[in-house]
Design a protein around this motif. Structure first.
Motif, PDB file in Angstrom:
ATOM      1  N   ARG A 253       0.849  -1.185   0.000  1.00  0.00           N
ATOM      2  CA  ARG A 253       0.000   0.000   0.000  1.00  0.00           C
ATOM      3  C   ARG A 253       0.890   1.243   0.000  1.00  0.00           C
ATOM      4  O   ARG A 253       2.040   1.183   0.477  1.00  0.00           O
ATOM      5  N   PRO A 254       0.403   2.352  -0.528  1.00  0.00           N
ATOM      6  CA  PRO A 254       1.239   3.564  -0.546  1.00  0.00           C
ATOM      7  C   PRO A 254       1.809   3.919   0.821  1.00  0.00           C
ATOM      8  O   PRO A 254       2.974   4.307   0.945  1.00  0.00           O
ATOM      9  N   GLU A 255       0.982   3.787   1.861  1.00  0.00           N
ATOM     10  CA  GLU A 255       1.441   4.165   3.197  1.00  0.00           C
ATOM     11  C   GLU A 255       2.558   3.250   3.703  1.00  0.00           C
ATOM     12  O   GLU A 255       3.319   3.632   4.600  1.00  0.00           O
ATOM     13  N   ASP A 256       2.672   2.044   3.142  1.00  0.00           N
ATOM     14  CA  ASP A 256       3.752   1.140   3.538  1.00  0.00           C
ATOM     15  C   ASP A 256       5.121   1.712   3.194  1.00  0.00           C
ATOM     16  O   ASP A 256       6.125   1.382   3.848  1.00  0.00           O
ATOM     17  N   VAL A 257       5.179   2.545   2.166  1.00  0.00           N
ATOM     18  CA  VAL A 257       6.462   3.096   1.702  1.00  0.00           C
ATOM     19  C   VAL A 257       6.531   4.608   1.901  1.00  0.00           C
ATOM     20  O   VAL A 257       7.353   5.292   1.293  1.00  0.00           O
ATOM     21  N   GLY A 258       5.631   5.134   2.751  1.00  0.00           N
ATOM     22  CA  GLY A 258       5.684   6.544   3.081  1.00  0.00           C
ATOM     23  C   GLY A 258       5.013   7.467   2.089  1.00  0.00           C
ATOM     24  O   GLY A 258       5.263   8.680   2.093  1.00  0.00           O
TER      25      GLY A 258
END
Length: 290
Positions: A29-34
């Motif tokens: 998910r986008p939030e996994d990589v900031g």
């Protein structure tokens, strides 16, 4: 991936490589990589252009990789993609294998011992047990190991390194807790350290250790042999200042997730060495110093 029997050309299965990249990208998910999640996405996972930016490569090239149309990627490109996709060490190795490229590692030797292993050590009163890192630093030990060998708790980490002790001890090359197989251990240590240097080429502690060890003529001689398959050490005898000769069976168990070894020294029940270990356990760590 297929490797021919002659020559140096590696034939890469681009379809498998593409499928693996796609599967790893779609799980993130986008939030996994900031990254901000933004509006709802039509497809799962990161976008290809997001992976490309994180991996510091062009979007066009990454798209072609996932379409099985790109030239074979370099080790540096694969390392960037592995970081962008948050691959584990095992997944990163698999990525390099699919691409026919040796892994480029930048990780450090793990020096944190799992709590369950620490608990296990304390529950083995008749077994001398300790954990060593990939570079032979003793990371954890129980009281019987300290009594049989030395009180590791009184030493700084560099002094707890068994390879350093085996080759650089001022007391002499055979002053390794009076063990009967000091020569065999030194050979074993060199072979293991060669593998460690391959796995952790940029770890400053490993680099510093090898720099120091290579000043020892015996180490340098063994290092130049390029041996990589150590023989199993099944038994050894310690000359302990408190109880004399203690012959133990040796078992070394790989803790794969941390690249550490749990080393266990035991003696057959009812044997003189078992009685000696029992006396050492009662005497405690100071017995090794008497």
């Amino acid at each position: 991936m297929r490797t021919p029997t002659s020559g140096h050309t590696v034939v890469v299965d681009k379809a498998d490589l593409a499928d693996f990249l796609r599967s790893r990208r779609e799980r993130l998910r986008p939030e996994d990589v900031g990254l901000a999640s933004g509006p709802r996405r039509r497809t799962p996972g990161l976008r290809r252009e997001e992976v490309a930016v994180l991996a510091h490569i062009s979007t066009e090239y990454y798209v072609r990789l996932e379409q099985a149309r790109a030239p074979r990627p370099s080790a540096e490109v694969l390392a960037g993609i592995a970081g962008a996709l948050l691959l584990t060490d095992t997944e990163s190795d698999h990525l390099h294998l699919l691409a026919g490229t040796a892994p480029t590692r930048r990780r450090l030797v793990c020096r944190d011992v799992r709590p369950s292993v620490l608990t296990m050590l304390e529950r083995l009163p008749r077994t001398a047990g300790f954990v060593i890192a990939a570079d032979f630093e003793v990371l954890a030990w129980n009281e019987l190991a300290a009594a049989l060998m030395e009180d590791f708790g009184s030493l700084v980490p560099a002094q707890r390194n068994l390879a350093r002790r085996a080759f650089l001890d001022p007391a002499g090359p055979d002053h390794l807790y009076g063990v009967s197989d000091a020569t065999a251990f030194r050979h074993h240590a060199v072979m293991q350290l060669r593998a460690t240097a391959t796995r952790y080429p940029t770890d400053p502690d490993v680099v510093s250790l090898l720099d120091d060890l290579r000043t020892a003529p015996d180490f340098e001689r063994l290092w130049r042999r390029h041996d990589v398959q150590p023989a199993a050490m099944l038994t050894k005898t310690f000359e302990n200042p408190a109880v004399g000769s203690v012959t133990v069976d040796c078992d070394s168990l790989l803790l794969e997730e941390s690249d550490q070894h749990l080393v266990l020294y035991t003696a057959p029940a009812g044997s003189p060495s078992a009685d000696a270990l029992a006396l050492l356990h009662m005497a405690g760590p100071l017995a090794a110093e008497r």
